[in-house]
Design a protein around this motif. Sequence first.
Motif, PDB file in Angstrom:
ATOM      1  N   ARG A 166      19.194  18.445  -6.120  1.00 13.42           N
ATOM      2  CA  ARG A 166      18.812  19.110  -7.375  1.00 13.42           C
ATOM      3  C   ARG A 166      18.211  18.113  -8.360  1.00 13.42           C
ATOM      4  O   ARG A 166      17.222  18.404  -9.047  1.00 13.42           O
ATOM      5  N   ALA A 167      18.782  16.909  -8.412  1.00 16.00           N
ATOM      6  CA  ALA A 167      18.233  15.873  -9.279  1.00 16.00           C
ATOM      7  C   ALA A 167      16.829  15.478  -8.824  1.00 16.00           C
ATOM      8  O   ALA A 167      15.939  15.227  -9.649  1.00 16.00           O
ATOM      9  N   ALA A 168      16.620  15.420  -7.511  1.00 16.94           N
ATOM     10  CA  ALA A 168      15.299  15.084  -6.987  1.00 16.94           C
ATOM     11  C   ALA A 168      14.285  16.169  -7.347  1.00 16.94           C
ATOM     12  O   ALA A 168      13.134  15.868  -7.694  1.00 16.94           O
ATOM     13  N   LEU A 169      14.689  17.429  -7.274  1.00 16.96           N
ATOM     14  CA  LEU A 169      13.804  18.521  -7.662  1.00 16.96           C
ATOM     15  C   LEU A 169      13.492  18.457  -9.148  1.00 16.96           C
ATOM     16  O   LEU A 169      12.346  18.709  -9.575  1.00 16.96           O
ATOM     17  N   ASP A 170      14.475  18.118  -9.958  1.00 12.40           N
ATOM     18  CA  ASP A 170      14.253  17.959 -11.401  1.00 12.40           C
ATOM     19  C   ASP A 170      13.214  16.882 -11.678  1.00 12.40           C
ATOM     20  O   ASP A 170      12.468  16.948 -12.671  1.00 12.40           O
ATOM     21  N   ALA A 171      13.172  15.870 -10.799  1.00 13.65           N
ATOM     22  CA  ALA A 171      12.241  14.750 -10.987  1.00 13.65           C
ATOM     23  C   ALA A 171      10.857  15.038 -10.407  1.00 13.65           C
ATOM     24  O   ALA A 171       9.983  14.165 -10.431  1.00 13.65           O
ATOM     25  N   GLY A 172      10.655  16.234  -9.868  1.00  5.17           N
ATOM     26  CA  GLY A 172       9.341  16.616  -9.381  1.00  5.17           C
ATOM     27  C   GLY A 172       9.138  16.485  -7.887  1.00  5.17           C
ATOM     28  O   GLY A 172       8.010  16.648  -7.401  1.00  5.17           O
ATOM     29  N   SER A 173      10.174  16.206  -7.132  1.00  2.00           N
ATOM     30  CA  SER A 173      10.020  16.064  -5.679  1.00  2.00           C
ATOM     31  C   SER A 173       9.649  17.402  -5.053  1.00  2.00           C
ATOM     32  O   SER A 173      10.177  18.448  -5.440  1.00  2.00           O
ATOM     33  N   SER A 223       0.811  -1.213   0.000  1.00  2.00           N
ATOM     34  CA  SER A 223       0.000   0.000   0.000  1.00  2.00           C
ATOM     35  C   SER A 223       0.847   1.267   0.000  1.00  2.00           C
ATOM     36  O   SER A 223       0.328   2.368  -0.214  1.00  2.00           O
ATOM     37  N   ALA A 224       2.145   1.132   0.251  1.00  2.00           N
ATOM     38  CA  ALA A 224       3.019   2.306   0.332  1.00  2.00           C
ATOM     39  C   ALA A 224       3.583   2.654  -1.044  1.00  2.00           C
ATOM     40  O   ALA A 224       3.637   1.819  -1.949  1.00  2.00           O
ATOM     41  N   ASP A 225       3.970   3.926  -1.184  1.00  2.00           N
ATOM     42  CA  ASP A 225       4.683   4.315  -2.396  1.00  2.00           C
ATOM     43  C   ASP A 225       6.024   3.591  -2.425  1.00  2.00           C
ATOM     44  O   ASP A 225       6.806   3.689  -1.467  1.00  2.00           O
ATOM     45  N   ALA A 226       6.275   2.860  -3.502  1.00  2.00           N
ATOM     46  CA  ALA A 226       7.561   2.177  -3.614  1.00  2.00           C
ATOM     47  C   ALA A 226       8.679   3.207  -3.691  1.00  2.00           C
ATOM     48  O   ALA A 226       8.549   4.240  -4.340  1.00  2.00           O
ATOM     49  N   VAL A 227       9.754   2.945  -2.986  1.00  2.00           N
ATOM     50  CA  VAL A 227      10.910   3.843  -3.029  1.00  2.00           C
ATOM     51  C   VAL A 227      11.844   3.347  -4.125  1.00  2.00           C
ATOM     52  O   VAL A 227      12.439   2.276  -4.016  1.00  2.00           O
ATOM     53  N   GLU A 228      11.939   4.137  -5.162  1.00  2.00           N
ATOM     54  CA  GLU A 228      12.788   3.785  -6.304  1.00  2.00           C
ATOM     55  C   GLU A 228      14.158   4.438  -6.134  1.00  2.00           C
ATOM     56  O   GLU A 228      14.251   5.657  -5.935  1.00  2.00           O
ATOM     57  N   LEU A 229      15.199   3.642  -6.212  1.00  2.00           N
ATOM     58  CA  LEU A 229      16.552   4.189  -6.113  1.00  2.00           C
ATOM     59  C   LEU A 229      16.950   4.801  -7.450  1.00  2.00           C
ATOM     60  O   LEU A 229      16.877   4.150  -8.497  1.00  2.00           O
ATOM     61  N   TRP A 277      19.535   8.553  -4.697  1.00  2.00           N
ATOM     62  CA  TRP A 277      18.488   9.075  -3.828  1.00  2.00           C
ATOM     63  C   TRP A 277      17.254   8.211  -4.046  1.00  2.00           C
ATOM     64  O   TRP A 277      17.167   7.458  -5.024  1.00  2.00           O
ATOM     65  N   GLY A 278      16.307   8.285  -3.123  1.00  2.00           N
ATOM     66  CA  GLY A 278      15.120   7.452  -3.218  1.00  2.00           C
ATOM     67  C   GLY A 278      13.894   8.272  -3.562  1.00  2.00           C
ATOM     68  O   GLY A 278      13.603   9.273  -2.898  1.00  2.00           O
ATOM     69  N   ARG A 279      13.173   7.852  -4.597  1.00  2.00           N
ATOM     70  CA  ARG A 279      11.958   8.558  -5.015  1.00  2.00           C
ATOM     71  C   ARG A 279      10.735   7.794  -4.533  1.00  2.00           C
ATOM     72  O   ARG A 279      10.542   6.626  -4.861  1.00  2.00           O
ATOM     73  N   ALA A 280       9.877   8.457  -3.765  1.00  2.00           N
ATOM     74  CA  ALA A 280       8.619   7.878  -3.301  1.00  2.00           C
ATOM     75  C   ALA A 280       7.528   8.901  -3.569  1.00  2.00           C
ATOM     76  O   ALA A 280       7.252   9.762  -2.734  1.00  2.00           O
ATOM     77  N   GLY A 281       6.934   8.851  -4.749  1.00  2.00           N
ATOM     78  CA  GLY A 281       5.978   9.871  -5.127  1.00  2.00           C
ATOM     79  C   GLY A 281       6.655  11.217  -5.208  1.00  2.00           C
ATOM     80  O   GLY A 281       7.677  11.376  -5.885  1.00  2.00           O
ATOM     81  N   ARG A 282       6.108  12.210  -4.481  1.00  2.00           N
ATOM     82  CA  ARG A 282       6.704  13.550  -4.484  1.00  2.00           C
ATOM     83  C   ARG A 282       7.719  13.737  -3.356  1.00  2.00           C
ATOM     84  O   ARG A 282       8.209  14.844  -3.155  1.00  2.00           O
TER      85      ARG A 282
END
Length: 399
Positions: free
Chosen positions: A138-145, A75-81, A98-103
Amino acid sequence: MDFAFSRRSATSRTLRVLVAPDAFKGTLAADEAARAMAEGVLAAAPDAEVLTLPMADGGEGTLRAFVVASTADPSADAVELVPVETVDALGRPCTARWGRAGRVAVVELAEASGLPGVTDRPFDPVHASTEGTGVLVRAALDAGSREILLGLGGSASVDGGAGVLRALGVRIIDRRGAEVPPGGAGLLRASELDLDALDARASAARWRLAVDVTNPLAGPQGAARVFGPQKGATPQDVVLLDEALGRWADVLEGATGVRVHDLAGAGAAGGVPAGLVAVLGAEIEPGAELVADALGIPGAMELADLVLTGEGRIDESSLQGKVVGTLAALASRTADPPPVVVLTGRVGLPLTDAVAGGVTHVVELEPSHGSTVDELRARTPGLLREQSEVLVREILRRP
């Protein structure tokens, strides 16, 4: 063992066990320890419901904890490396994740700016920088975080977060208008900040800083004097860096109006919170509590009949904002507190102190004096399985 279940007639229905250890540093990662403990529980109670949520206190292992937990919870947002080409603490090209979990972006400072990445060279905390971590952000911000959860620990630098800010567009300039060099030593020349090119996305994002210390930025208990020697700082370096951080605090206050000189926790990770609180409005949070909240542990506590946790050594610091103390505190806040049992390689405090801190019981695996790291790594999973099984059998009074 001097306790038994008092929770909701656990023996009359499925046993619910929350397994949430910290890493056994140098021996097992938190998820490896959790797996061994869960196997022991299921050996004693095959029908048990076991929820494994490996923990961390915001330092090394935090990113891994989020990845493992998201994999276990559909049920959780998967954390993508997400790998990123960045620089290490000495400015050399490296790849970090870094880990992406939704925003939400989970960033672990040690990935790019930690001591493990610079062990091939003599440690250089005077010139080491956190700029590589800023590149990850900065990369995380580029990805929409839109939210940055930054785990602080294991840093190689004492730069007050200046490197992170530099990567996000901040210019740190001296009296002549030139940019100061990277690293803590460069802050001695800092005179003012130029925020005109600061990434607007960084300013708009929510920043949560996971720390496991309450030290201020500078002074006798500050980042340089307390943690500088761990990063290789000589006595002369410590004096220089402490003066530099004091100057940095003055510059930050002058540019933003925010005073961070005596801010509790600002000394974590070489002073990184100081720069991020002043410029970006970051929130400092106890690391273990932040991780526990993000993993949903408070809710899991409400349903658990037993909480199993652990770490390599339990001592007084374990009860002061670390994983063990945090879990004990969370358990005590539930309507029907579950027992909290700690499995550990070494006991470094009176058991009465552990109990006073909210721990129900402590199990020492076995004396490890004289054992090599390889021997401990090979033996610890089996000991955790064995002791977890014995524990559950005794609690349930099974033959």
